[in-house]
Enzyme design. Structure first.
Site, mmCIF file in Angstrom:
data_model
loop_
_atom_site.group_PDB
_atom_site.id
_atom_site.type_symbol
_atom_site.label_atom_id
_atom_site.label_comp_id
_atom_site.label_asym_id
_atom_site.label_seq_id
_atom_site.Cartn_x
_atom_site.Cartn_y
_atom_site.Cartn_z
ATOM 1 N N ARG A 181 -19.322 13.241 13.696
ATOM 2 C CA ARG A 181 -20.045 12.722 13.410
ATOM 3 C C ARG A 181 -20.449 11.823 13.326
ATOM 4 N NH1 ARG A 181 -15.026 11.664 9.089
ATOM 5 N NH2 ARG A 181 -14.744 14.507 8.711
ATOM 6 N N ARG A 241 -14.812 7.778 14.639
ATOM 7 C CA ARG A 241 -13.296 8.984 14.328
ATOM 8 C C ARG A 241 -14.491 10.598 14.762
ATOM 9 N NH1 ARG A 241 -11.764 11.117 9.811
ATOM 10 N NH2 ARG A 241 -12.660 10.236 7.928
ATOM 11 N N PHE A 282 -13.294 21.863 13.365
ATOM 12 C CA PHE A 282 -13.998 20.751 13.004
ATOM 13 C C PHE A 282 -14.402 19.674 13.873
ATOM 14 C CE2 PHE A 282 -12.123 17.585 9.260
ATOM 15 C CZ PHE A 282 -12.143 18.483 8.434
ATOM 16 N N GLY A 322 0.951 -0.768 0.224
ATOM 17 C CA GLY A 322 0.033 0.090 0.127
ATOM 18 C C GLY A 322 0.589 1.325 0.143
ATOM 19 N N ALA A 323 0.570 2.328 -1.013
ATOM 20 C CA ALA A 323 1.331 3.445 -0.973
ATOM 21 C C ALA A 323 0.742 4.627 -0.864
ATOM 22 C CB ALA A 323 1.879 3.271 -2.399
ATOM 23 N N GLY A 324 -0.232 4.787 0.029
ATOM 24 C CA GLY A 324 -1.315 6.164 0.363
ATOM 25 C C GLY A 324 -0.975 6.264 1.186
ATOM 26 N N HIS A 360 -18.643 6.128 5.266
ATOM 27 C CA HIS A 360 -17.037 6.971 4.519
ATOM 28 C C HIS A 360 -16.041 6.808 5.397
ATOM 29 C CE1 HIS A 360 -14.798 10.563 4.143
ATOM 30 N NE2 HIS A 360 -14.397 10.823 5.722
ATOM 31 N N GLN A 382 -17.940 4.501 10.028
ATOM 32 C CA GLN A 382 -18.913 5.852 10.285
ATOM 33 C C GLN A 382 -19.680 6.252 8.847
ATOM 34 O OE1 GLN A 382 -15.247 9.001 9.660
ATOM 35 N NE2 GLN A 382 -16.432 9.343 11.627
ATOM 36 N N GLY A 395 1.352 3.884 3.861
ATOM 37 C CA GLY A 395 2.572 3.043 3.459
ATOM 38 C C GLY A 395 3.783 4.020 2.821
ATOM 39 N N GLU A 406 -15.921 17.989 6.014
ATOM 40 C CA GLU A 406 -16.636 18.581 7.051
ATOM 41 C C GLU A 406 -16.190 19.700 7.320
ATOM 42 O OE1 GLU A 406 -17.036 16.074 9.984
ATOM 43 O OE2 GLU A 406 -15.446 17.178 11.081
ATOM 44 N N LEU A 458 -18.567 12.769 -0.692
ATOM 45 C CA LEU A 458 -18.471 13.324 -0.024
ATOM 46 C C LEU A 458 -18.543 15.288 -0.398
ATOM 47 C CD1 LEU A 458 -17.375 13.244 3.349
ATOM 48 C CD2 LEU A 458 -14.955 14.025 2.407
ATOM 49 N N HIS A 495 -20.511 9.412 7.306
ATOM 50 C CA HIS A 495 -20.176 10.571 7.164
ATOM 51 C C HIS A 495 -21.869 11.685 6.914
ATOM 52 C CE1 HIS A 495 -18.726 14.727 6.572
ATOM 53 N NE2 HIS A 495 -17.130 14.353 6.193
HETATM 54 C C1 FAD Z 1 -12.939 11.772 0.181
HETATM 55 C C2 FAD Z 1 -13.001 11.715 1.020
HETATM 56 C C3 FAD Z 1 -12.155 12.841 2.131
HETATM 57 C C4 FAD Z 1 -11.289 12.362 3.382
HETATM 58 N N1 FAD Z 1 -10.976 13.534 4.147
HETATM 59 C C5 FAD Z 1 -9.962 13.201 4.852
HETATM 60 C C6 FAD Z 1 -9.865 14.249 5.671
HETATM 61 O O1 FAD Z 1 -9.603 15.738 5.437
HETATM 62 N N2 FAD Z 1 -8.583 14.119 6.581
HETATM 63 C C7 FAD Z 1 -8.922 12.828 7.424
HETATM 64 O O2 FAD Z 1 -8.308 12.314 8.695
HETATM 65 N N3 FAD Z 1 -8.773 11.628 6.659
HETATM 66 C C8 FAD Z 1 -9.858 12.021 5.716
HETATM 67 N N4 FAD Z 1 -10.130 11.364 5.113
HETATM 68 C C9 FAD Z 1 -10.277 9.835 5.166
HETATM 69 C C10 FAD Z 1 -8.418 9.472 5.111
HETATM 70 O O3 FAD Z 1 -8.658 9.734 3.573
HETATM 71 C C11 FAD Z 1 -8.705 7.825 4.719
HETATM 72 O O4 FAD Z 1 -8.735 7.420 5.977
HETATM 73 C C12 FAD Z 1 -7.070 7.435 4.404
HETATM 74 O O5 FAD Z 1 -6.290 8.496 3.904
HETATM 75 C C13 FAD Z 1 -5.990 5.797 4.517
HETATM 76 O O6 FAD Z 1 -5.220 6.108 3.493
HETATM 77 P P1 FAD Z 1 -4.286 4.339 3.695
HETATM 78 O O7 FAD Z 1 -2.531 4.696 3.592
HETATM 79 O O8 FAD Z 1 -4.424 3.910 5.164
HETATM 80 O O9 FAD Z 1 -4.599 4.163 3.024
HETATM 81 P P2 FAD Z 1 -5.297 4.714 1.162
HETATM 82 O O10 FAD Z 1 -4.678 5.856 0.904
HETATM 83 O O11 FAD Z 1 -6.278 4.197 1.149
HETATM 84 O O12 FAD Z 1 -4.083 3.218 0.208
HETATM 85 C C14 FAD Z 1 -3.546 2.036 0.200
HETATM 86 C C15 FAD Z 1 -2.341 1.658 -0.500
HETATM 87 O O13 FAD Z 1 -3.311 0.183 -0.885
HETATM 88 C C16 FAD Z 1 -3.220 -0.093 -1.728
HETATM 89 N N5 FAD Z 1 -3.622 -1.941 -1.803
HETATM 90 C C17 FAD Z 1 -4.911 -2.036 -1.427
HETATM 91 N N6 FAD Z 1 -5.081 -3.352 -1.999
HETATM 92 C C18 FAD Z 1 -3.788 -3.468 -2.218
HETATM 93 C C19 FAD Z 1 -3.673 -5.080 -2.381
HETATM 94 N N7 FAD Z 1 -4.053 -5.906 -2.816
HETATM 95 N N8 FAD Z 1 -2.133 -5.094 -3.564
HETATM 96 C C20 FAD Z 1 -1.097 -3.649 -3.875
HETATM 97 N N9 FAD Z 1 -1.431 -2.823 -2.582
HETATM 98 C C21 FAD Z 1 -3.370 -2.966 -2.209
HETATM 99 C C22 FAD Z 1 -3.637 0.893 -2.379
HETATM 100 O O14 FAD Z 1 -3.192 0.633 -4.187
HETATM 101 C C23 FAD Z 1 -3.098 2.068 -2.306
HETATM 102 O O15 FAD Z 1 -1.931 2.435 -2.345
HETATM 103 C C24 FAD Z 1 -11.298 11.060 3.751
HETATM 104 C C25 FAD Z 1 -11.485 10.326 3.083
HETATM 105 C C26 FAD Z 1 -12.296 10.199 2.161
HETATM 106 C C27 FAD Z 1 -13.112 9.230 1.060
#
Ligand code: FAD
Length: 564
Positions: free
Chosen positions: A275, A377, A113, A10-12, A342, A229, A15, A244, A241, A231
């Site tokens: 929320r 949350r 918020f 995962g590269a969010g 959400h 959650q 990651g 907020e 979305l 939203h």
């Molecule tokens: C519209 C929206 C707005 C939001 N705004 C806010 C905000 O303002 N503030 C806040 O605190 N939170 C906010 N959130 C929540 C927050 O964005 C997320 O909870 C958070 O970004 C999740 O990050 P993460 O790194 O855990 O996962 P993600 O960013 O979802 O990354 C997941 C990664 O895993 C990889 N992956 C998944 N499955 C596999 C697999 N089988 N094989 C290989 N790779 C895989 C994907 O490719 C991706 O790179 C928001 C959420 C949404 C939906």
């Protein structure tokens, strides 16, 4: 065969933060993602990130707000870590190039918020996730010698050695269909949440609970899965979305009688209550016939209260969303919204360093449950969670790597996964249901029975449907039989992950016979600390899922009645 000290799935934000931290500790690192890293779902995060950086603020106040927001189900040791480390993390982001909004005095600006006792959300207009994700990706490029990137690789399974430790993964190159085993001393799941279990949802199509299900399948317990959650402000048309941040800037909620109804439900915090409270208030207004729109299923969000110049500057993305997806100019007229799925508070149970119960397996971000969010949350606490616990997991895993040799995983799992994909591809067309049909029924079922209000009968019905869908998924067919970018086959695998997540969610909701945070049981409408101030852990033991309990960690804040 690739082999790494620390392999991150995962590269969010979680990651990438984990990868940078592990690399700085001197580990050999790989980061693998099913989509290009900057398309990870973190890119959608809008409103901001919380940190007590105002001189009048204190991390303890942030921590208390988070504990209260969690309806006292959050683990307070983890919350203390998150909130006390937050200011330093946000300053670090600023120093590496995140252009947080500044006020006219040149200081970091903070917006209000939900559930927060003062303004403590740092932001980049309403594209905060995108701004942070791109800066972290630049940093990863700098570390190209120590961090290998496998972009557009899809993990199909976690691999275990004979002792049960996690020693890597099997993954498929999405571009070519090639399958490979990746060896690793430590694997960090940073795969995000499971929003696609619901329909509609604010979450992208890629958010399918892969990491949660993969960990669950090898024996890791899932915690707080019933806490989903909704939203308060998602578009009636499609679930997109409206951040907020809009209410933080002064937007208000109105029912069909033009009444600012939050006065009844949260007289102090009004639209900026937590929320769960605001979503329940909206749903009550809708159920009692004071909703707006043709079928009365909406609520007005009036952003015209915010000065137009400020909206165009600080909320520009939702100006575009309003125009493009609802045909509404939010600077001039109210927009129709309703509560929508959400975020999931639950996930793979971890300790404060991201370690799971499986040796060598870590989890961080939305995939994980270190339980900083408990029953609900607070907005802008998720980005913080991803970064703080992503970093901690990366550092811990890198240090652990120094103490153990590289495991040599057998390729039995690889053969099994190749056969699993061959079997999906070979399924007879028309021999069962389409993957998309099953997914649609799952989403609608969860949104009907496992939503803002729940009861035993609805939850049991949802469980029956999920079990039937699990059976049907075994013969669900796909159209694409190729190897190049075959998203169809990945969709079939993801469906299995979503069904596992859904079952754990429904079972947790049936098990918890009280109302707390996002779980409101109409048949058990009160919070019941005596019996239910505890986490529900769902594990796969033998053939089926089983529930057990674990204690909530309380350090300094005793449970009390929650009022906003
Ligand atoms: C519209 C929206 C707005 C939001 N705004 C806010 C905000 O303002 N503030 C806040 O605190 N939170 C906010 N959130 C929540 C927050 O964005 C997320 O909870 C958070 O970004 C999740 O990050 P993460 O790194 O855990 O996962 P993600 O960013 O979802 O990354 C997941 C990664 O895993 C990889 N992956 C998944 N499955 C596999 C697999 N089988 N094989 C290989 N790779 C895989 C994907 O490719 C991706 O790179 C928001 C959420 C949404 C939906």
């Amino acid at each position: 065969m690739p082999a790494h000290d620390v392999l991150i799935i995962g590269a969010g934000l979680a990651g990438q933060r984990a990868a940078l931290a592990a690399a700085r500790e001197g580990a050999s690192v790989a980061i693998l993602s099913k989509v290009h890293p900057v398309r990870s779902h973190s890119v959608a995060a809008a409103g901001g990130i919380n940190a007590a950086i105002n001189v009048a603020d204190d991390w303890r106040s942030h921590a208390y707000d988070t504990v209260k927001g969690s309806d006292f189900l959050g683990d307070q040791d983890a919350i203390e870590i998150m909130c006390s480390e937050a200011p330093q993390e946000v300053m670090h982001l600023e120093h590496i190039g995140v252009t947080f909004h500044r006020n006219e005095r040149g200081e970091l600006d903070l917006r209000a918020f939900g559930g927060a006792s003062m303004k403590r959300t740092a932001y980049v207009a309403d594209i905060t996730g995108q701004a942070i994700l791109h800066v972290l990706y630049e940093q990863l490029m700098k570390h190209h010698e120590t961090v290998d990137r496998y972009e557009e690789w899809f993990v199909t399974s976690l691999v275990q050695d004979e002792q049960g430790s996690c020693c890597g993964v099997v993954a498929r190159d999405v571009r070519s269909g090639r399958m490979e085993t990746f060896h690793a001393k430590n694997t960090i799941l940073a795969c995000g949440g499971a929003g696609q279990v619901y329909s509609p949802t604010t979450n992208a199509l890629i958010v399918t609970g892969d990491g949660i299900a993969q960990a669950y399948r090898i024996g890791a317990p899932l915690m707080d899965m019933e806490m989903v959650q909704y939203h308060p402000t998602t578009l009636v048309e499609n679930g997109l979305l409206i951040t907020e941040g809009a209410r933080g800037e002064g937007a208000v909620l109105l029912n069909s009688e033009g009444e600012r109804f939050m006065e009844k439900y949260a007289p102090n915090k009004m639209e900026l209550a937590s929320r769960d409270v605001v979503s329940r208030a909206e749903q009550t207004e809708i159920l009692e016939g004071r909703g707006v729109g043709a079928d009365g299923s909406g609520i007005w969000l009036d952003i015209t209260k915010v000065p137009r110049k400020r909206t165009l500057e600080a909320l520009r993305e939702i100006v575009n969303i309003g125009k493009d997806f609802a045909g509404v100019d939010i600077t001039r007229e109210p927009i129709m919204i309703r509560p929508g799925q959400h975020y999931i508070m639950g996930g793979v149970k971890t300790d404060i360093d991201g370690a799971t119960s499986i040796e060598g397996l870590y989890a961080a971000g939305e995939v994980a449950c270190v339980s900083v969010h408990g029953g609900n949350r607070l907005g802008a606490n998720s980005l913080l969670d991803t970064l703080i616990f992503g970093r901690r997991a990366g550092e811990h895993a890198a240090r652990r790597a120094q103490t153990i040799p590289m495991p040599d995983a057998a390729d039995a799992q690889l053969r099994e996964d190749v056969a699993m994909i061959d079997e999906i591809v070979a399924r007879e067309r028309g021999g069962g249901r389409r993957v998309s049909e099953i997914k649609a029924e799952l989403g609608a079922t969860m949104n009907e029975h496992v939503a803002v209000y729940r009861d035993e009968a609805g939850l049991k019905q949802a469980h029956e449907i999920v079990r039937r869908l699990k059976e049907e998924a075994k013969s669900a067919y796909i159209d694409d039989r190729g190897t190049v970018f075959n998203q169809d086959v990945l969709g079939a695998i993801e469906l299995g992950y979503m069904l596992d997540c859904a079952e754990a969610t429904v079972l947790g909701a049936i098990e918890r016979k009280e109302s707390r945070g996002a779980q409101f049981r109409t048949d058990y409408p009160e919070r019941n600390d005596e019996e239910w101030l505890k986490h529900i852990d769902i594990s796969l033991n033998g053939d089926g899922p089983q529930a057990s309990y674990s204690p909530v960690t309380i350090t300094q804040w005793q449970p009390e009645e929650r009022k906003y």
